[in-house]
Enzyme design. Structure first.
Site, PDB file in Angstrom:
ATOM      1  N   TYR A   1       4.401 -18.454 -12.236  1.00  0.00           N
ATOM      2  CA  TYR A   1       2.953 -18.463 -12.088  1.00  0.00           C
ATOM      3  C   TYR A   1       2.374 -17.103 -12.459  1.00  0.00           C
ATOM      4  O   TYR A   1       1.380 -17.008 -13.181  1.00  0.00           O
ATOM      5  CB  TYR A   1       2.570 -18.833 -10.653  1.00  0.00           C
ATOM      6  CG  TYR A   1       1.089 -18.789 -10.414  1.00  0.00           C
ATOM      7  CD1 TYR A   1       0.289 -19.873 -10.775  1.00  0.00           C
ATOM      8  CD2 TYR A   1       0.469 -17.666  -9.876  1.00  0.00           C
ATOM      9  CE1 TYR A   1      -1.086 -19.843 -10.591  1.00  0.00           C
ATOM     10  CE2 TYR A   1      -0.893 -17.618  -9.688  1.00  0.00           C
ATOM     11  CZ  TYR A   1      -1.671 -18.708 -10.046  1.00  0.00           C
ATOM     12  OH  TYR A   1      -3.035 -18.661  -9.862  1.00  0.00           O
TER      13      TYR A   1
ATOM     14  N   GLU B   1      -2.394 -13.953   7.578  1.00  0.00           N
ATOM     15  CA  GLU B   1      -1.530 -14.879   6.874  1.00  0.00           C
ATOM     16  C   GLU B   1      -0.892 -15.822   7.883  1.00  0.00           C
ATOM     17  O   GLU B   1      -0.258 -15.371   8.842  1.00  0.00           O
ATOM     18  CB  GLU B   1      -0.460 -14.074   6.116  1.00  0.00           C
ATOM     19  CG  GLU B   1       0.098 -14.764   4.910  1.00  0.00           C
ATOM     20  CD  GLU B   1      -0.857 -14.828   3.705  1.00  0.00           C
ATOM     21  OE1 GLU B   1      -2.035 -14.437   3.836  1.00  0.00           O
ATOM     22  OE2 GLU B   1      -0.406 -15.291   2.642  1.00  0.00           O
TER      23      GLU B   1
ATOM     24  N   ASP C   1       6.919 -18.614  -8.221  1.00  0.00           N
ATOM     25  CA  ASP C   1       5.874 -17.597  -8.189  1.00  0.00           C
ATOM     26  C   ASP C   1       5.950 -16.702  -9.424  1.00  0.00           C
ATOM     27  O   ASP C   1       4.930 -16.293  -9.965  1.00  0.00           O
ATOM     28  CB  ASP C   1       6.015 -16.741  -6.925  1.00  0.00           C
ATOM     29  CG  ASP C   1       5.674 -17.544  -5.680  1.00  0.00           C
ATOM     30  OD1 ASP C   1       5.201 -18.687  -5.829  1.00  0.00           O
ATOM     31  OD2 ASP C   1       5.878 -17.026  -4.576  1.00  0.00           O
TER      32      ASP C   1
ATOM     33  N   LYS D   1       3.444  -7.636   2.073  1.00  0.00           N
ATOM     34  CA  LYS D   1       2.639  -8.789   1.655  1.00  0.00           C
ATOM     35  C   LYS D   1       3.388 -10.040   2.088  1.00  0.00           C
ATOM     36  O   LYS D   1       4.470 -10.327   1.578  1.00  0.00           O
ATOM     37  CB  LYS D   1       2.437  -8.771   0.145  1.00  0.00           C
ATOM     38  CG  LYS D   1       1.547  -9.908  -0.317  1.00  0.00           C
ATOM     39  CD  LYS D   1       1.222  -9.778  -1.798  1.00  0.00           C
ATOM     40  CE  LYS D   1       0.250 -10.868  -2.214  1.00  0.00           C
ATOM     41  NZ  LYS D   1       0.808 -12.224  -2.035  1.00  0.00           N
TER      42      LYS D   1
ATOM     43  N   LEU E   1      -5.842 -10.832  -4.012  1.00  0.00           N
ATOM     44  CA  LEU E   1      -5.500  -9.459  -4.360  1.00  0.00           C
ATOM     45  C   LEU E   1      -5.052  -9.374  -5.804  1.00  0.00           C
ATOM     46  O   LEU E   1      -4.417 -10.282  -6.321  1.00  0.00           O
ATOM     47  CB  LEU E   1      -4.343  -8.975  -3.485  1.00  0.00           C
ATOM     48  CG  LEU E   1      -4.656  -8.568  -2.049  1.00  0.00           C
ATOM     49  CD1 LEU E   1      -3.376  -8.184  -1.340  1.00  0.00           C
ATOM     50  CD2 LEU E   1      -5.644  -7.411  -2.019  1.00  0.00           C
TER      51      LEU E   1
ATOM     52  N   LYS F   1      -3.492  -0.357   0.290  1.00  0.00           N
ATOM     53  CA  LYS F   1      -4.944  -0.420   0.511  1.00  0.00           C
ATOM     54  C   LYS F   1      -5.479   0.997   0.699  1.00  0.00           C
ATOM     55  O   LYS F   1      -4.820   1.825   1.327  1.00  0.00           O
ATOM     56  CB  LYS F   1      -5.249  -1.214   1.785  1.00  0.00           C
ATOM     57  CG  LYS F   1      -4.978  -2.699   1.678  1.00  0.00           C
ATOM     58  CD  LYS F   1      -5.304  -3.382   2.996  1.00  0.00           C
ATOM     59  CE  LYS F   1      -5.017  -4.863   2.929  1.00  0.00           C
ATOM     60  NZ  LYS F   1      -5.069  -5.471   4.276  1.00  0.00           N
TER      61      LYS F   1
ATOM     62  N   CYS G   1      35.361 -36.698   2.025  1.00  0.00           N
ATOM     63  CA  CYS G   1      35.915 -37.769   2.850  1.00  0.00           C
ATOM     64  C   CYS G   1      36.140 -39.051   2.049  1.00  0.00           C
ATOM     65  O   CYS G   1      36.672 -40.018   2.588  1.00  0.00           O
ATOM     66  CB  CYS G   1      35.015 -38.052   4.050  1.00  0.00           C
ATOM     67  SG  CYS G   1      33.462 -38.831   3.619  1.00  0.00           S
TER      68      CYS G   1
ATOM     69  N   LYS H   1       4.180  -6.446  -6.466  1.00  0.00           N
ATOM     70  CA  LYS H   1       5.133  -7.533  -6.252  1.00  0.00           C
ATOM     71  C   LYS H   1       6.572  -7.041  -6.434  1.00  0.00           C
ATOM     72  O   LYS H   1       6.843  -6.153  -7.235  1.00  0.00           O
ATOM     73  CB  LYS H   1       4.870  -8.662  -7.264  1.00  0.00           C
ATOM     74  CG  LYS H   1       3.544  -9.380  -7.054  1.00  0.00           C
ATOM     75  CD  LYS H   1       3.606 -10.288  -5.842  1.00  0.00           C
ATOM     76  CE  LYS H   1       2.554 -11.364  -5.850  1.00  0.00           C
ATOM     77  NZ  LYS H   1       2.853 -12.530  -6.645  1.00  0.00           N
TER      78      LYS H   1
END
Ligand SMILES: [Zn+2]
Length: 864
Positions: free
Chosen positions: A118, A258, A115, A200, A167, A383, A513, A407
């Protein structure tokens, strides 16, 4: 010159998460805008450089010298034109790249970049777009929401009555402040603007449409204008009420939220997939998105949950969608009152604030709480609280102007890779772990980090002694992201065909092993090899034995009640149960007749007498232990062959394939013999071909089967189990007898379901072709993926409890009756329309009490 250009296009910002300052090489600073915006981000940039610019370079056929030519431009004018051209080219490139990642993320649920990577691309794009607004028209990333709807997916498409936007993001306090200033300028009010802060959630968005309080459909976000019909996927999901019973529900109401998978569910289902050798979901978000893309919802194992955070159309009717009919006037009222009163799970309102400091407080508090949240969150959304002000602010093409997502920072550092150690996971996967010079990242000293798998080491071209970027995000285990600095530059200049470094190669023997190590084939029958390297030791590998035992006792396997993880872990750690055979000697060793002293950890503990007092001084066995003995005894007397095969935990052999094999071979001995012959003859032999030819087996499974039986230790473990007196019931081989040919479709997935133990049957009188006497009962100890509908209520149990009981016994809960429904379980006040429909379709109806009692006692249920 290069860095000057960069400064011209990127406005430096300060992050409030001040980590150590750091210098960066010019190699990391590319004009592409992927370079740093502030000191703490710098380190992440180098990783972005590796992924992002490599991706850019791969797609780019521009001559390499262009940037320099650009810099060398003598006249200011030419420079400006050239810069604009380069910006246009860059924007187009970023646009295409973002689109390809959007498709991978939204449509395929399989993102290739993190993320943070991105977000960096998006920021690079936004920066250029902000500088050259006139270039906007040529690209779409600035206006696009989600990804273009996948027309080939097979799921029906539904248009949103109101666009479902995404958003805007803020990555630092200055960006939040700028957002607030824009809002407050617009509001132009003397009273302070209120903001509602909420977590979020990192899931997949969907919209639920209600008409007159009744759920009509659920649709995924898609491209914001049109999404896919996911009604079936979300039917019965937690937080999705079928009917709204609260006061003042508008006739048309769309609730957005979500869809996510709880962390615990995700880990549980993934662990199970790992045991079965299925492809693992990278994270809970992909699991949720992947589940919503399934064509057959019966394939979904991930329990989906819906957390509502907003609304779409609200109004009197469909043509007249209008906000004035909203029964709430603020965001916090919507979240805190309207949603809960109508049976939704809402995202929590973290608080209503009017100042930047208060919002930052909410952000920091949540970032600290992040690892303990039941779901993944990646930031805080602020918001505007008043719906009136929200409406007046409106939205641009991509995002509303009244909300922003702040974020969380992914934290990273640069250090030296000292060694690579190999860890054996609980299911045998060998995971390389980086041993690092310890480095402080976000207040924690990090000296080990995951390297995921050996292919990743090679792909990142890591080498011992090199500088690496290490990232730590929230509760995620620290990971090595890429090489750093000069080592990165050096590696990108490496010959792609160069000989692999020794550290890129997995060991040939399990470090725990000593068993041989195999590269697991992908679960699909493509024959391609996956990147997971596994120890083949199975039950004899100490790292794996606990998980293997758990699988052995699991519901679809031997289904031994009372041997859940907690108990089994105790027995395992005390050394009492090391192999499956040990389970069957428990009673002999510790039961009342054994005369042996009961281990202290297994004595009475907390057993209460009739007065509710805890019994003192007793050294008898816990009642649960006695119950466990009888559950084990029940299983010893008869294990259906398919359950036994599944319980062995042969890689890639799921419950369904186990049934196929059971009905094909009939006996364990025949199955083993066939596998050993194939192992002896090799992949080209007739014996191998015979295995591969079985419908539903194929070359990959053949390999798994032969490898399993060829390993002596595995055969020995099976012999040990049988030596304890376990009876494996033979399955009948061949085609189903004629009288059963017209059984309901629920068994049609099981080839040749001839054996009652392999494929429990349900026979309703109306479905029998002849009047010959048949046993009108249903075996409820194993519902064998039967589709079951529960209607009405049961006194002492919640709906979820009943669903859970059905699922624990292998049934699949459906919400509506179809011709594929095996039976309807009817409780008090069962819906008359459901009962009528059941009658019409000839689906048997069973009294809920009778059914639940039968489950509890293991008796078959009489069918009426
Ligand atoms: Zn091992």
């Amino acid at each position: 010159m290069k860095s000057m250009l960069m400064r011209m296009s990127i406005v430096p910002r300060h992050s409030r998460h001040g980590l150590a300052s750091s210098s960066t090489t010019t190699a990391e600073m590319r004009w592409s805008g992927v370079a740093s915006t502030s000191a703490p981000r710098v380190r992440r940039e180098s990783m972005r450089h590796s992924v992002v610019t490599r991706a850019l370079e791969a797609e780019d056929s521009r001559p390499a010298g262009e940037e320099l030519d650009l810099n060398a431009a003598a006249s200011k004018n030419t420079d400006a034109i050239a810069r604009r051209d380069a910006a246009a080219a860059e924007l187009t490139r970023l646009d295409a790249l973002i689109l390809s990642h959007d498709v991978k993320y939204y449509n395929d649920a399989a993102p290739e970049i993190s993320d943070a990577e991105y977000d960096a691309l998006r920021r690079a794009y936004d920066t250029i777009e902000a500088e050259y607004p006139d270039l906007k028209a040529t690209t779409s990333a600035g206006r696009r929401v989600g990804a273009p709807v996948d027309t080939s997916s097979g799921l029906p498409k539904i248009s949103h009555a109101r666009a479902m936007l995404s958003l805007g993001n803020a990555f630092n306090v200055e960006q939040v402040e700028a957002f607030m200033k824009r809002v407050e300028k617009h509001a132009a009010s003397t009273t302070p603007v209120e903001y509602c802060a909420e977590p979020k959630i990192d899931g997949a968005s969907a919209s639920l449409r209600y008409e007159y309080g009744q759920l009509v459909y659920a649709v995924s976000r898609g491209d914001g204008q049109m999404g896919e019909d996911v009604t079936r996927h979300l039917m019965g999901a937690r937080g999705v009420p079928q009917k709204l019973t609260g006061a003042s529900v508008p006739p048309v109401l769309e609730i957005r939220g979500e869809v996510h998978v709880a962390e615990d569910d995700f880990k549980r289902v993934n662990a199970r997939r790992e045991v079965l050798g299925l492809r693992l979901f990278k994270n809970a978000r992909n699991a949720a998105a992947g589940a919503m893309r399934l064509l057959d919802t019966a394939d979904n194992q991930m329990p989906l949950r819906f957390l509502a955070y907003g609304w779409g159309a609200v109004g009197a009717n469909d043509d007249d969608v209008d906000d004035s009919s909203m029964p709430w006037s603020t965001e916090s009222e919507f979240l805190g009152e309207f949603l809960p009163s109508n049976g939704f799970d809402a995202v929590p309102c973290l608080g209503v604030a009017t100042t930047l400091d208060e919002l930052m407080e909410a952000h920091d508090a949540l970032e600290i709480a992040r690892p303990t949240m039941p779901y993944h969150i990646d930031g805080v959304v602020y918001k505007v609280n008043s719906t009136t002000l929200q409406n007046s602010l409106g939205a641009d093409a991509r995002q509303p102007r009244w909300a922003i997502a702040h974020k969380f920072t992914a934290m990273s550092g640069v250090t030296t890779l000292r060694a690579i150690e190999v860890q054996v996971g609980r299911t045998g996967a060998l995971t390389p772990v980086a041993v690092l010079d310890s480095v402080d990242i976000g207040g924690a000293s990090i000296s080990r980090a995951t390297l995921h798998n050996f292919d990743e080491i090679a792909r990142k071209r890591l080498k011992i002694g090199a500088q690496v970027v290490v990232e730590r995000a929230g509760d995620v285990i620290p990971r090595v992201v890429s090489l750093a600095g000069d080592d990165l530059e050096e590696a990108s200049a490496m010959d792609p065909d160069a000989k692999p470094l020794p550290e890129w190669l997995p060991p040939t023997r399990c470090p725990d092993c000593g068993s041989s190590v195999a590269r697991a084939p992908l679960s699909s029958s493509k024959g391609a090899m996956g990147s997971i390297v596994r120890c083949t030791g199975g039950l004899q590998c100490p790292s794996q034995s606990m998980e293997r035992l758990l699988h052995f006792c699991a519901r679809d396997a031997l289904d031994i009640r009372g041997l859940a993880r907690g108990t089994l872990e105790t027995l395992h750690s005390e050394g009492v149960v090391k192999t499956p055979a040990d389970i069957f000697t428990l009673e002999r060793r510790f039961g009342p007749q054994s005369g042996a002293e009961v281990p202290s950890w297994w004595r009475y503990a907390g057993v209460k007498n009739s007065k509710g007092e805890i019994k003192q001084g007793s050294d008898g066995l816990k009642q649960s232990a006695l119950k466990l003995f009888s559950a084990i005894e029940l299983r010893r007397k008869g294990v259906p062959l398919y359950r036994f095969i599944y319980a062995l935990g042969i890689p890639n052999i799921g419950a369904h394939t186990a049934k196929v094999l059971a009905t094909h071979y009939g006996t364990l001995e025949a199955f083993k013999k066939a596998a050993l012959a194939a192992a002896k003859g090799g992949p080209e032999s007739l014996a191998s071909a015979a295995l591969t030819a079985i419908d539903g087996v194929g070359p990959v499974l053949t390999q798994s089967i032969t490898e399993f039986w060829a390993e002596r230790a595995n055969a020995r473990i099976v012999d040990e189990i049988l030596a304890t007196g376990v009876v494996v019931l033979d399955a009948k081989v061949g085609k189903a007898p004629k009288s059963q040919a017209s059984r309901p479709a629920l068994t049609s997935q099981t080839p040749a379901p001839a054996d009652a133990s392999a494929a429990p049957s349900i026979t309703a009188p109306s479905q029998l072709p002849t009047a010959q006497p048949m046993e009108k009962t249903m075996e409820v100890t194993d519902l064998n993926s039967m589709k079951i509908v529960f209607t009405g209520s049961v006194d002492d149990m919640s709906r979820e409890d009943v669903h859970d009981a059905i699922e624990r016994h292998g049934g699949v809960v459906q919400s509506s009756i179809s011709s594929k429904t095996a039976c309807v379980i009817a409780g008090a006040g069962a819906g008359p329309s459901k009962l009528t429909k059941a009658r019409e379709l000839g689906v048997p109806v069973i009294d809920a009490r009778t059914f639940l009692d039968a489950i509890a006692s293991g008796r078959p249920v009489p069918l009426k």
